[in-house]
Design a protein around this motif. Sequence first.
Motif, PDB file in Angstrom:
ATOM      1  N   UNK A  78       5.796 -22.709   9.122  1.00  9.89           N
ATOM      2  CA  UNK A  78       6.173 -22.692  10.537  1.00  9.89           C
ATOM      3  C   UNK A  78       4.954 -22.715  11.436  1.00  9.89           C
ATOM      4  N   UNK A  79       3.991 -21.819  11.167  1.00  5.12           N
ATOM      5  CA  UNK A  79       2.922 -21.599  12.133  1.00  5.12           C
ATOM      6  C   UNK A  79       1.777 -22.594  12.053  1.00  5.12           C
ATOM      7  N   UNK A  80       1.640 -23.291  10.931  1.00  3.49           N
ATOM      8  CA  UNK A  80       0.634 -24.345  10.888  1.00  3.49           C
ATOM      9  C   UNK A  80       0.925 -25.410  11.928  1.00  3.49           C
ATOM     10  N   UNK A  81       2.079 -26.068  11.860  1.00  3.62           N
ATOM     11  CA  UNK A  81       2.414 -27.096  12.857  1.00  3.62           C
ATOM     12  C   UNK A  81       2.562 -26.535  14.269  1.00  3.62           C
ATOM     13  N   UNK A  85      -5.575 -21.656  16.908  1.00  2.00           N
ATOM     14  CA  UNK A  85      -5.823 -21.403  15.496  1.00  2.00           C
ATOM     15  C   UNK A  85      -4.809 -20.371  14.977  1.00  2.00           C
ATOM     16  N   UNK A  86      -4.147 -20.626  13.846  1.00  2.00           N
ATOM     17  CA  UNK A  86      -3.088 -19.740  13.369  1.00  2.00           C
ATOM     18  C   UNK A  86      -3.575 -18.495  12.637  1.00  2.00           C
ATOM     19  N   UNK A 131      -2.831 -15.040  14.109  1.00  5.31           N
ATOM     20  CA  UNK A 131      -1.396 -14.759  14.110  1.00  5.31           C
ATOM     21  C   UNK A 131      -0.894 -14.450  12.703  1.00  5.31           C
ATOM     22  N   UNK A 132      -1.201 -15.342  11.765  1.00  4.95           N
ATOM     23  CA  UNK A 132      -0.660 -15.232  10.409  1.00  4.95           C
ATOM     24  C   UNK A 132      -1.290 -14.094   9.630  1.00  4.95           C
ATOM     25  N   UNK A 133      -2.586 -13.897   9.789  1.00  5.65           N
ATOM     26  CA  UNK A 133      -3.290 -12.898   8.980  1.00  5.65           C
ATOM     27  C   UNK A 133      -3.343 -11.517   9.613  1.00  5.65           C
ATOM     28  N   UNK A 134      -3.176 -11.459  10.927  1.00 12.46           N
ATOM     29  CA  UNK A 134      -3.323 -10.172  11.605  1.00 12.46           C
ATOM     30  C   UNK A 134      -2.038  -9.737  12.298  1.00 12.46           C
ATOM     31  N   UNK A 135      -1.621 -10.453  13.330  1.00 12.32           N
ATOM     32  CA  UNK A 135      -0.474 -10.017  14.129  1.00 12.32           C
ATOM     33  C   UNK A 135       0.801  -9.966  13.293  1.00 12.32           C
TER      34      UNK A 135
END
Length: 207
Positions: free
Chosen positions: A27-30, A38-39, A42-46
């Motif tokens: 989802x978050x890549x696109x 940059x994801x 978001x993906x690794x932290x939030x």
Amino acid sequence: MFKAPDHDFVVVCDLAGVLVEWSIERLYGPLCQKSGRRPEQLVNHILGPSTQAKISMGAPIPPLLEQLKSQYPEWKEEISAYWTRWDEMLVGVISGSVSVLEELKERGHRLYVLGNWGRGEFERARPRMPFLEIFNDVLLSGDCGFIKPDPAIFAMAEQQFHLVPEKTVFIDDRKENVLAAIDRGWDGIVFENPRQLYLTLMDNGML
């Protein structure tokens, strides 16, 4: 080293990574590429391990996301997408694994699911997981408040599923979860792919 129990064994299986493919990056890549952001933050932290653990422990998703949006207002739209577009992260069923489990079921073995899922996620995904009908029961971390590899969730599985540890085989894609099961006297298989699973079971006389 994996040693097959006798023929009267029970299989306890992980869900995501073994029976279904789930990917937050799908989802978050696109989404982030479209916005030019940059994801990784978001993906690794939030929405990373801490948030995923809370969801798996049973935290209701919408209030949790509202809290995150108040902490990170610049990511408000992306955080909202986690639930409004959650289905896009459920890539699909790993059909080869399902076929292996169906064969075990046909041979008369009891099958159970032990997954690190919140109830909300599970119910949302259930219509896309018709294979669940072959399982005798399901235990979710979101229902019991413990997540793998916590020994407590394995103890609860033993009680709920009426397991005999030395006659139980656990399949999971995470080594630390399999080791936790082995510590309780279960046998364990670290899942890599359906072919590897099938060959491991066959080599040990279980298929």
